[in-house]
Each structure stands twice: as C-alpha cells, then as structure tokens.
Design a protein around this motif. Sequence first.
Motif, PDB file in Angstrom:
ATOM      1  N   TYR A  89       0.803  -1.222   0.000  1.00  0.00           N
ATOM      2  CA  TYR A  89       0.000   0.000   0.000  1.00  0.00           C
ATOM      3  C   TYR A  89       0.835   1.271   0.000  1.00  0.00           C
ATOM      4  O   TYR A  89       0.306   2.372  -0.060  1.00  0.00           O
ATOM      5  N   GLY A  90       2.150   1.128  -0.018  1.00  0.00           N
ATOM      6  CA  GLY A  90       3.005   2.292  -0.253  1.00  0.00           C
ATOM      7  C   GLY A  90       2.960   2.682  -1.725  1.00  0.00           C
ATOM      8  O   GLY A  90       2.845   3.862  -2.079  1.00  0.00           O
ATOM      9  N   GLY A 139       0.817   0.872  -4.071  1.00  0.00           N
ATOM     10  CA  GLY A 139      -0.449   0.493  -4.686  1.00  0.00           C
ATOM     11  C   GLY A 139      -0.322  -0.673  -5.646  1.00  0.00           C
ATOM     12  O   GLY A 139      -1.274  -1.040  -6.321  1.00  0.00           O
ATOM     13  N   THR A 174      -5.786   0.343  -1.984  1.00  0.00           N
ATOM     14  CA  THR A 174      -4.661   1.025  -1.347  1.00  0.00           C
ATOM     15  C   THR A 174      -5.136   2.351  -0.761  1.00  0.00           C
ATOM     16  O   THR A 174      -4.755   2.724   0.354  1.00  0.00           O
ATOM     17  N   GLU A 175      -5.988   3.056  -1.503  1.00  0.00           N
ATOM     18  CA  GLU A 175      -6.531   4.325  -1.019  1.00  0.00           C
ATOM     19  C   GLU A 175      -7.373   4.131   0.239  1.00  0.00           C
ATOM     20  O   GLU A 175      -7.332   4.951   1.154  1.00  0.00           O
ATOM     21  N   ARG A 190      -4.865   3.474   3.139  1.00  0.00           N
ATOM     22  CA  ARG A 190      -4.177   4.718   3.509  1.00  0.00           C
ATOM     23  C   ARG A 190      -5.100   5.655   4.274  1.00  0.00           C
ATOM     24  O   ARG A 190      -4.698   6.260   5.273  1.00  0.00           O
ATOM     25  N   MET A 245      -5.641   4.311   7.830  1.00  0.00           N
ATOM     26  CA  MET A 245      -4.431   4.482   8.647  1.00  0.00           C
ATOM     27  C   MET A 245      -4.263   5.952   9.060  1.00  0.00           C
ATOM     28  O   MET A 245      -3.922   6.256  10.199  1.00  0.00           O
ATOM     29  N   ARG A 246      -4.509   6.854   8.109  1.00  0.00           N
ATOM     30  CA  ARG A 246      -4.410   8.299   8.384  1.00  0.00           C
ATOM     31  C   ARG A 246      -5.427   8.711   9.446  1.00  0.00           C
ATOM     32  O   ARG A 246      -5.107   9.465  10.371  1.00  0.00           O
ATOM     33  N   GLY A 291       3.398  -2.550   5.694  1.00  0.00           N
ATOM     34  CA  GLY A 291       3.154  -1.862   4.430  1.00  0.00           C
ATOM     35  C   GLY A 291       2.460  -2.722   3.387  1.00  0.00           C
ATOM     36  O   GLY A 291       2.230  -2.272   2.275  1.00  0.00           O
TER      37      GLY A 291
END
Length: 123
Positions: free
Chosen positions: A25-26, A28, A50-51, A54, A57-58, A93
């Motif tokens: 996912y760093g 994609g 992946t989006e 992310r 996680m954010r 990751g």
Amino acid sequence: MANIDSGLKEMMEIEGAIGAAVVDYGSGMALGTLSSTNSFDLNVAAAGNTEVVRAKMRTIEQLNLNEGVEDILITLSSQYHVIRPLASRKGQGLFLYLAMDRTRANLALARHRLKSIEEELEV
C-alpha cells in the motif's frame, strides 16, 4: 512458512473466493494476484483498495488511537471484499485482499483463515 504464491493459493481455497492479492500500500502495486475469473481486474482492485487502507491508517493516526487495523470489510450487493493489513514487521506496508461471492462465502470463517494465512506468510 508460506511464500506469496502459496499464500494466494490458500486464499483462493477459502469458500466463495473469486480473487486474491497481496498488495504494497506504499506503491499500490500488487505483489501477486490470483483470480477465478477474467472479469475481475485485481490490479485495479489493488490500487483502489490502497486508497482505502491509507485513508483508514491516516484517520487512526489523526484520532490518536493506539490501535492496529485487523481487517476492513467492504460489503457489496453480491460480494464481500476483505482487506487485512499485515501486522508483522516483515509484512509492514502490505495487505491481503480477498474478494468473495456473498452467496457462497462464510465471512467469519474467511476472516479466521486470512488471519492464519497472514501468520504463515513469509514475505
């Protein structure tokens, strides 16, 4: 210990599985994919999910939650999509992605199997 290819094969043995991927996912990018159908583009799914990972996680970071994500479930009208970020230091990751047919899938069993596949996976 299982490598990515054998991990994908194990994921596809889960009842109802239609597609599986191991995704970074760093970037994609899918490190490996396996599908039972040509109508499901796992590279597109890897990039799109992946989006999702992310963003989650954010959000956890912004909320100052000291929590890890076990899995993320996306329920569609005919499918389940399960995303499981790898918790091990070696797997940091990466996430497992499994798409399943809702009519054939047992969600609780699938989540349990993904957890054991993650524990066996050697990345």
